[in-house]
Write a protein that holds these residues in place. Structure first.
Motif, mmCIF file in Angstrom:
data_model
loop_
_atom_site.group_PDB
_atom_site.id
_atom_site.type_symbol
_atom_site.label_atom_id
_atom_site.label_comp_id
_atom_site.label_asym_id
_atom_site.label_seq_id
_atom_site.Cartn_x
_atom_site.Cartn_y
_atom_site.Cartn_z
ATOM 1 N N ILE A 1 -14.423 0.293 0.735
ATOM 2 C CA ILE A 1 -13.079 0.999 0.741
ATOM 3 C C ILE A 1 -13.311 1.356 -0.879
ATOM 4 C CG2 ILE A 1 -11.530 0.037 2.362
ATOM 5 C CD1 ILE A 1 -10.424 -1.924 0.533
ATOM 6 N N ARG A 2 -14.200 0.482 -1.650
ATOM 7 C CA ARG A 2 -14.326 0.876 -3.082
ATOM 8 C C ARG A 2 -14.997 2.054 -3.445
ATOM 9 N NH1 ARG A 2 -17.131 -3.545 -6.313
ATOM 10 N NH2 ARG A 2 -16.786 -2.121 -8.016
ATOM 11 N N ASN B 1 -6.163 1.072 2.825
ATOM 12 C CA ASN B 1 -7.537 1.722 2.851
ATOM 13 C C ASN B 1 -8.484 1.238 4.074
ATOM 14 O OD1 ASN B 1 -6.988 1.680 -0.168
ATOM 15 N ND2 ASN B 1 -8.059 3.613 0.293
ATOM 16 N N GLN C 1 -6.074 4.678 13.982
ATOM 17 C CA GLN C 1 -6.585 4.162 12.660
ATOM 18 C C GLN C 1 -7.736 3.437 13.077
ATOM 19 O OE1 GLN C 1 -5.432 5.379 10.060
ATOM 20 N NE2 GLN C 1 -3.369 6.143 10.820
ATOM 21 N N LYS D 1 -10.649 2.655 10.538
ATOM 22 C CA LYS D 1 -10.477 1.389 9.261
ATOM 23 C C LYS D 1 -9.849 0.418 9.620
ATOM 24 C CE LYS D 1 -5.972 3.280 7.788
ATOM 25 N NZ LYS D 1 -5.215 3.701 6.796
ATOM 26 N N PRO E 1 0.840 -1.164 -0.038
ATOM 27 C CA PRO E 1 -0.002 -0.001 0.008
ATOM 28 C C PRO E 1 0.814 1.270 -0.026
ATOM 29 C CG PRO E 1 -0.212 -1.188 2.165
ATOM 30 C CD PRO E 1 0.501 -2.150 1.074
ATOM 31 N N ARG F 1 -15.707 4.771 -1.125
ATOM 32 C CA ARG F 1 -15.079 5.577 -0.043
ATOM 33 C C ARG F 1 -14.523 6.743 -0.931
ATOM 34 N NH1 ARG F 1 -12.643 5.296 5.533
ATOM 35 N NH2 ARG F 1 -10.647 5.211 4.202
ATOM 36 N N TYR G 1 -1.074 3.315 5.221
ATOM 37 C CA TYR G 1 -1.471 3.921 3.899
ATOM 38 C C TYR G 1 -2.594 2.762 3.292
ATOM 39 C CZ TYR G 1 2.434 6.621 2.807
ATOM 40 O OH TYR G 1 3.462 7.597 2.854
ATOM 41 N N TYR H 1 0.506 3.788 -3.268
ATOM 42 C CA TYR H 1 0.208 5.512 -3.054
ATOM 43 C C TYR H 1 1.297 6.252 -3.397
ATOM 44 C CZ TYR H 1 -1.922 9.338 -0.883
ATOM 45 O OH TYR H 1 -2.621 10.649 -0.706
ATOM 46 N N ARG I 1 -7.464 -0.052 -4.438
ATOM 47 C CA ARG I 1 -7.695 0.001 -3.183
ATOM 48 C C ARG I 1 -7.086 -1.211 -2.380
ATOM 49 N NH1 ARG I 1 -8.442 4.345 -4.161
ATOM 50 N NH2 ARG I 1 -10.148 5.846 -4.195
ATOM 51 N N CYS J 1 -6.728 -3.659 0.859
ATOM 52 C CA CYS J 1 -6.896 -4.383 2.235
ATOM 53 C C CYS J 1 -5.920 -5.070 2.813
ATOM 54 C CB CYS J 1 -8.289 -5.215 2.050
ATOM 55 S SG CYS J 1 -8.762 -6.155 3.595
#
Ligand code: ADP
Length: 490
Positions: A487-488, A216, A245, A248, A144, A490, A214, A148, A160, A162
Motif C-alpha cells: 500500500i505504500r 488502502n 473490494q 484489497k 481511514p 501504490r 477508505y 481521507y 496509508r 491497513c
C-alpha cells in the motif's frame, strides 16, 4: 518502516479478547525486526496500570473537534513491555473511558468515533507521519474515513491505512446523525449504499463498511475466514461490499506469543519438554490428573479450553464429554460462559458429574490451569461453528496436544487431518471434521483415539509434527509487512 496502530485493546494493559493479543504480538514482532511502532489507545480508568512503565503526560491540551465544539484531552505516554503507547484521556461530561469497563455502553459508537477522531488529531498536531496506520475492528474503522476526508487535506495525504477485521459480527452500525459529531457531516452523502450505508438497515451507517471503502487494504484474521466472509453468511452482510473490494482484501493468520507459550521454559508446567522429548509430556499429564483428581487409568485425556459461547459448538463439546466417558477416555473442560444461562448449564453438568473420576469441569477463567491442560492433555477439541482464527489449536500444537477441530475459519488453515489431507503426511498435525453434528465429530474422535491406542509410536510422531509447526508471529508479521509495502508503493 514507521507504523502507528490505533486500537481499542492491547495486551496486557487493556485486554478483553484476542484483539488485544494480536495488537501486542504483531507490534512486538515488528519492533524486533527493527521497525518503529507506536500504539494509540484510549486511557481507560480500568486498564492494568501496573503493566505500564514510566507513564507521563506527553501532550497537555489536545483540543479535539467534536459535535460542533471541542473536547480537551490529555495524551499520556508509557511503555507496555517495551512497546511505545499513547493513551488519550478526554475531559468531558460524557466520561467516555472512565466507566469501570471497556465495553458495554449504549453510546459505544460515540465513544470510539471520538477516539478515532482524537487519535488522528493527536497525530496531526504532533506532526506524526507514519508510513502506515493500522486500525482494528469497528471501533477504529472511522480512522481511514476521517484521514481521507479531513486530515489528508491538512497535510496527511501520504499516510496509508491497513484495517483488520477480527470479528464480522460487530461492525459499528449507528444512526447517521453521528456523522455531524465527527466533523464529517453530510449524512445523505456518507449514508449512501455505495459508501457507508448499512447493507441491512437503510437508515444506518456502518463504520466497517467505511473502512472497507477508505482503507488502502483490509484484512481479516485467516485466509479461510476471508473466503467465508465473501462467500458465506460469515460476512454478516458485508459479502457484497467485500466482493467489490476484493483486490484489497485478504486473510492473514494470527500468531501466538512463542515467549509465553513455550513448553521448554513454561514456569506454569512441572515438566519441560520439546518435540524431541515429547514422551516427557507424560509428567504433565500426571500432574494434571493429580490437580483435578482424575484417576490414573491409562486413558487418553480430551480437553476443551475456551469461552462457553454458542460459537464454540457447545452441543458438540457436551457430546464429546459423554462420548469420551462412554469410550474409556477422560474429559477436562476449562471455560466460562458469556451468558449466565450457559454458565449455569455447565455448572449443573459439573454437579451432575462431580463424582466421576474420569472428568473434571472447571467453570471460570484460570490462566495457570490452562497452561497445565495444554501441557498435560492428549487432545484438545474445537468443534466451533465458526472461528475467524482461533488461538487454542495453535497453543495445543505447541504443547504436543493434538487438536480435533471442525474445518472452519482459521482452524481449516492451521490443522491438517492425519488421515485425509492435501498436505504431505509430514505436515499433518491433527484431526478434522466437516459437519457440525454428532456423526461428524465422532468420526474424528474415533480416528484420534484409535491412533492413540493402536499406534502409540505414530501418535508420538503426530504430536512431534504438531510441535514443529511454526505458528509464531514470524510469518504473519512478514505478511503484514508485505501488505504495508504494497500500500505504500501504490
Ligand atoms: P476466542 O478469541 O474466540 O475466545 P481463541 O481460541 O482465539 O478464542 O482464544 C482464546 C484464548 O483464551 C486461548 O488462549 C485460551 O487458552 C484462552 N482462554 C479462553 N477461556 C479460558 C479460560 N476459561 N481460562 C483460561 N484461558 C482461557
Amino acid at each position: 518502516m514507521y507504523v502507528v496502530m490505533i486500537a481499542s485493546e492491547c495486551a496486557p494493559v487493556a485486554k478483553v479478547g484476542g484483539l488485544a493479543d494480536v495488537v501486542f504480538g504483531l507490534c512486538r514482532e515488528l519492533q524486533l525486526r527493527g521497525h518503529s511502532v507506536e500504539v494509540v489507545l484510549p486511557k481507560y480508568d480500568c486498564m492494568r496500570y501496573d503493566q505500564i512503565w514510566g507513564l507521563q503526560v506527553t501532550y497537555e491540551n489536545l483540543w479535539v473537534p467534536w459535535d460542533g465544539g471541542r473536547i480537551r484531552c490529555t495524551v499520556w505516554f508509557g511503555f507496555v513491555h517495551g512497546l511505545k503507547c499513547f493513551f488519550i484521556e478526554p475531559h468531558s461530561f460524557q466520561h467516555f473511558f472512565d466507566r469501570g469497563a471497556y465495553y458495554g455502553f449504549s453510546d459505544e459508537a460515540q465513544r470510539f468515533a471520538f477516539f478515532s477522531r482524537a487519535a488522528l488529531e493527536f497525530m496531526w498536531v504532533t506532526g506524526k507521519k507514519p508510513d502506515v496506520i493500522h486500525t482494528h475492528d469497528w471501533q477504529t474503522a472511522l480512522v481511514p474515513v476521517l484521514l481521507y476526508e479531513i486530515y489528508a487535506g491538512l497535510g496527511m495525504g501520504d499516510q496509508r491505512v491497513c484495517h483488520t477485521i477480527h470479528n464480522f459480527r460487530h461492525q459499528g452500525v449507528v444512526g447517521p446523525d453521528l456523522l455531524w459529531a465527527t466533523g464529517l457531516g453530510r449524512p445523505e452523502y456518507y449514508g449512501a449504499r455505495d459508501r457507508m450505508g448499512d447493507e441491512q438497515d437503510p437508515d444506518a451507517i456502518n463504520f466497517t463498511k467505511g473502512a472497507l471503502l477508505y482503507a488502502n487494504f483490509v484484512t481479516t484474521v485467516s485466509p479461510h475466514h476471508a473466503w467465508e466472509a465473501r462467500h458465506t453468511d460469515q460476512g454478516c452482510g458485508l459479502g457484497h461490499p467485500l466482493h467489490e473490494q476484493q483486490r484489497k482484501f485478504g486473510g492473514i493468520i494470527n500468531g501466538i506469543d512463542y515467549a509465553m507459550w513455550n513448553p521448554e521454559i513454561d514456569p506454569l508446567i512441572p515438566v519441560p519438554f520439546n518435540a524431541d522429548t515429547v514422551a516427557a509430556k507424560e509428567g504433565n499429564t500426571q500432574a494434571l490428573r493429580e490437580r483435578l483428581l482424575l484417576r490414573d487409568a491409562g486413558r487418553p485425556i480430551l480437553a476443551y479450553v475456551g469461552r462457553l459461547d454458542p460459537q464454540k459448538g457447545l452441543h458438540l463439546i457436551r457430546h464429546t464429554l459423554f462420548w469420551a466417558l462412554a469410550n474409556d477416555a477422560q474429559f477436562v473442560l476449562l471455560g466460562s460462559g458469556s451468558e449466565r444461562a450457559i454458565d449455569a448449564d455447565f455448572r449443573h453438568l459439573k454437579q451432575e458429574l462431580n463424582d466421576n473420576p474420569d472428568c473434571h469441569l472447571e467453570i471460570g477463567f484460570d490462566e495457570n490451569l490452562a497452561h497445565l491442560i495444554y501441557a498435560g492433555a492428549d487432545f484438545v477439541v474445537m468443534p466451533s461453528l465458526w472461528e475467524p482464527c482461533g488461538l487454542a489449536q495453535m497453543i495445543a500444537l505447541r504443547y504436543g496436544t493434538v487438536p480435533i477441530v471442525r474445518a472452519c475459519g482459521g482452524l481449516a488453515d492451521t490443522v491438517f487431518d492425519w488421515d485425509h489431507s492435501l498436505r504431505p503426511q509430514s505436515q499433518r498435525n491433527g484431526f478434522v471434521f466437516e459437519h457440525a453434528d454428532h456423526e461428524g465429530i465422532e468420526s474424528a474422535l474415533r480416528r484420534a483415539l484409535g491412533l492413540w491406542r493402536e499406534a502409540p509410536a505414530l501418535f508420538r510422531e503426530l504430536q512431534a509434527q504438531g510441535m514443529r509447526c511454526d505458528y509464531s508471529w514470524r510469518l504473519p508479521a512478514q505478511s503484514y509487512l508485505d501488505v504495508y509495502d504494497f500500500i505504500r508503493h501504490r
